[in-house]
Motif scaffolding. Structure first.
Motif, PDB file in Angstrom:
ATOM      1  N   UNK A   1       0.829  -1.206   0.000  1.00 56.37           N
ATOM      2  CA  UNK A   1       0.000   0.000   0.000  1.00 56.37           C
ATOM      3  C   UNK A   1       0.866   1.261   0.000  1.00 56.37           C
ATOM      4  N   UNK A   2       1.934   1.258   0.793  1.00 55.91           N
ATOM      5  CA  UNK A   2       2.825   2.419   0.838  1.00 55.91           C
ATOM      6  C   UNK A   2       3.518   2.637  -0.503  1.00 55.91           C
ATOM      7  N   UNK A   3       4.000   1.564  -1.105  1.00 60.83           N
ATOM      8  CA  UNK A   3       4.702   1.688  -2.376  1.00 60.83           C
ATOM      9  C   UNK A   3       3.761   2.192  -3.468  1.00 60.83           C
ATOM     10  N   UNK A   4       2.549   1.627  -3.523  1.00 62.85           N
ATOM     11  CA  UNK A   4       1.561   2.064  -4.519  1.00 62.85           C
ATOM     12  C   UNK A   4       1.216   3.536  -4.305  1.00 62.85           C
ATOM     13  N   UNK A   5       1.008   3.914  -3.052  1.00 59.15           N
ATOM     14  CA  UNK A   5       0.645   5.302  -2.742  1.00 59.15           C
ATOM     15  C   UNK A   5       1.753   6.258  -3.157  1.00 59.15           C
ATOM     16  N   UNK A   6       2.993   5.919  -2.814  1.00 60.35           N
ATOM     17  CA  UNK A   6       4.119   6.787  -3.154  1.00 60.35           C
ATOM     18  C   UNK A   6       4.252   6.953  -4.659  1.00 60.35           C
ATOM     19  N   UNK A   7       4.075   5.854  -5.400  1.00 58.30           N
ATOM     20  CA  UNK A   7       4.223   5.916  -6.857  1.00 58.30           C
ATOM     21  C   UNK A   7       3.145   6.794  -7.485  1.00 58.30           C
ATOM     22  N   UNK A   8       1.903   6.637  -7.038  1.00 61.75           N
ATOM     23  CA  UNK A   8       0.799   7.417  -7.622  1.00 61.75           C
ATOM     24  C   UNK A   8       0.924   8.892  -7.255  1.00 61.75           C
ATOM     25  N   UNK A   9       1.225   9.156  -5.979  1.00 58.56           N
ATOM     26  CA  UNK A   9       1.331  10.548  -5.536  1.00 58.56           C
ATOM     27  C   UNK A   9       2.470  11.255  -6.256  1.00 58.56           C
TER      28      UNK A   9
END
Length: 441
Positions: free
Chosen positions: A354-362
């Motif tokens: 979840x953190x990795x996905x969030x960082x990539x999208x943001x």
């Protein structure tokens, strides 16, 4: 324009922070360690306040027990120096030439979600998907495909239910394999029965007439007896009556001779034929109803199959659309309006995913913002944390995060609001980059 990153931070008297200095890595992961309640999250809050403006100002910015006002200083890779100090924590933004600027300049390159990642992570699954689709620019087309897929899927579900119900009903219907395909006509037998009934009615009418004459004869005989006993003077009348009686007797005799040997016709044979025809036709109707139900079920099955093709076509077109888009992270996708990663929805991802996905999208929302703040990295084990850092480094992304730890994964350790060097003097040198798709998360 090169992505803007944080080159240095100084914070004093902000929330739990007494005095912290930080020079994060340009790319990759910088971990702020420490035990719970020491001020790790306060460091991230200080950065968010400095760069995000009053919207991110803590409700109680002053460190408890401090008589001094909060002071913040953030140096950025584009040469800007951002400061907040004084009683009102006034903002001061200075560019490399010494000119002053304000929050509007910061807003032009600072992504709000980069300094408030929980807002993205706590948004609904559909809002996350919408954010990613805005990044890759296929939102409207994907929504159209999603709607087409959902419409076909829902209709297919309804048709499938109807088809199963209709076929089950057909299976429960009676069926006679020996019955003819079409109903048998009863018209001829019915006509014959009607003729018999008509003849029987005429015969019954004649018998009733004869019986009536017999009754009248009895009455006349009684009258004659009474006349004989009471009225001799009516002999002439009696004679006439006698003659009348004789005439009637002759008439009756003639009629009885005509009725001799005649009997009522029996309709039993025709009744049996009609009953047999009714039974046959009932079987025919049962067969026809069952055949109609099966044909209807077959039609529904054909419609179901056609809708299945529509669903698959919409899904394939959606996959082609996403495959052709520049996704922030490999294996990111959208399914039924929700964000997915490696085929899993948000609640099926691990915390680190979840953190990795969030960082990539943001990061993709505003590429000129080269940093992301991440709290609570303790959900990463050391190996996964290192992989996460190498991924960020390969992407040219600066991640500043906190973790309940004081080991060699930390760049600095916060103790009672003060920054101290990690046990080995800083974060270990990064290992060679691994393929993110092979991470064990």
């Amino acid at each position: 324009m090169e992505p803007v990153k944080i080159t240095a931070l100084e914070a004093e008297n902000v929330k739990r922070v007494r005095a912290v200095e930080l020079r994060p890595e340009k790319d990759g992961l910088t971990v702020i360690g420490g035990r719970n309640g020491q001020g790790k999250t306060s460091v991230l809050d200080a950065i968010a306040w400095a760069l995000g403006g009053d919207r991110f100002k803590p409700s109680q910015p002053h460190r408890e027990g401090s008589v001094n006002d909060p002071r913040l200083k953030v140096e950025l890779s584009n040469g800007l120096v951002v400061e907040r100090s004084g009683k009102n924590s006034a903002l001061k933004v200075t560019d490399p030439s010494g000119k002053r600027a304000g929050q509007q300049l910061l807003n032009s390159f600072v992504e709000q979600l980069a300094i408030d990642l929980p807002r993205f992570m706590e948004s609904s699954p559909k809002e996350k998907a919408k954010t990613m689709l805005e990044v890759i620019g296929v939102g409207e087309e994907l929504y159209r495909l999603e709607a087409a897929e959902r419409k076909a899927y829902d209709e297919r579900t309804a048709v499938g239910t109807m088809e199963r119900q209709k076929r089950a009903l057909a299976e429960e219907m009676p069926f006679d394999p020996d019955a003819p395909a079409e109903p048998v006509s009863a018209a001829e037998a019915a006509r014959e029965k009607a003729e018999i009934i008509e003849r029987n009615a005429a015969l019954a009418q004649e018998r009733a007439k004869a019986d009536g004459i017999g009754a009248r004869m009895d009455a006349v005989e009684n009258d004659m007896a009474e006349v004989d006993s009471q009225m001799a003077r009516l002999a002439e009348q009696k004679e006439r009556m006698r003659l009348e009686l004789e005439a009637m007797a002759r008439e009756r005799s003639r009629m009885m001779e005509g009725l001799s040997g005649r009997a009522m016709e029996d309709t039993a044979e025709v009744d049996a034929l009609l009953e047999e025809i009714d039974i046959i036709n009932a079987r025919v109707r049962d067969n026809q109803l069952r055949l109609a139900a099966i044909r209807e079920a077959d039609g529904l099955k054909e419609r179901y199959d056609a809708l299945t093709e529509q669903v698959e076509a919409a899904r394939n077109e959606k996959l082609r659309l996403l495959e052709g888009a520049a996704l922030p992270l490999p294996e990111l996708s959208v399914d039924a309006g929700e964000l997915t990663y490696k085929g899993r929805r948000w609640d099926g991802m691990s915390g680190s995913e979840q953190l990795m996905v969030s960082a990539a999208i943001v990061r993709a929302l505003k590429p000129q913002c080269g940093f992301v703040l991440v709290d609570k990295l303790e959900q990463f084990d050391p190996q996964t944390l290192a992989e996460f850092g190498r991924w960020a480094e390969s992407e040219g992304l600066q991640i500043i995060g906190t973790r309940v730890a004081d080991d060699d994964t930390c760049a600095i350790v916060i103790e009672d609001g003060v920054s101290k060097a990690a046990p080995d003097g800083g974060q270990a040198a990064p290992a060679p980059m691994a393929d993110p798709s092979k991470w064990v998360i």
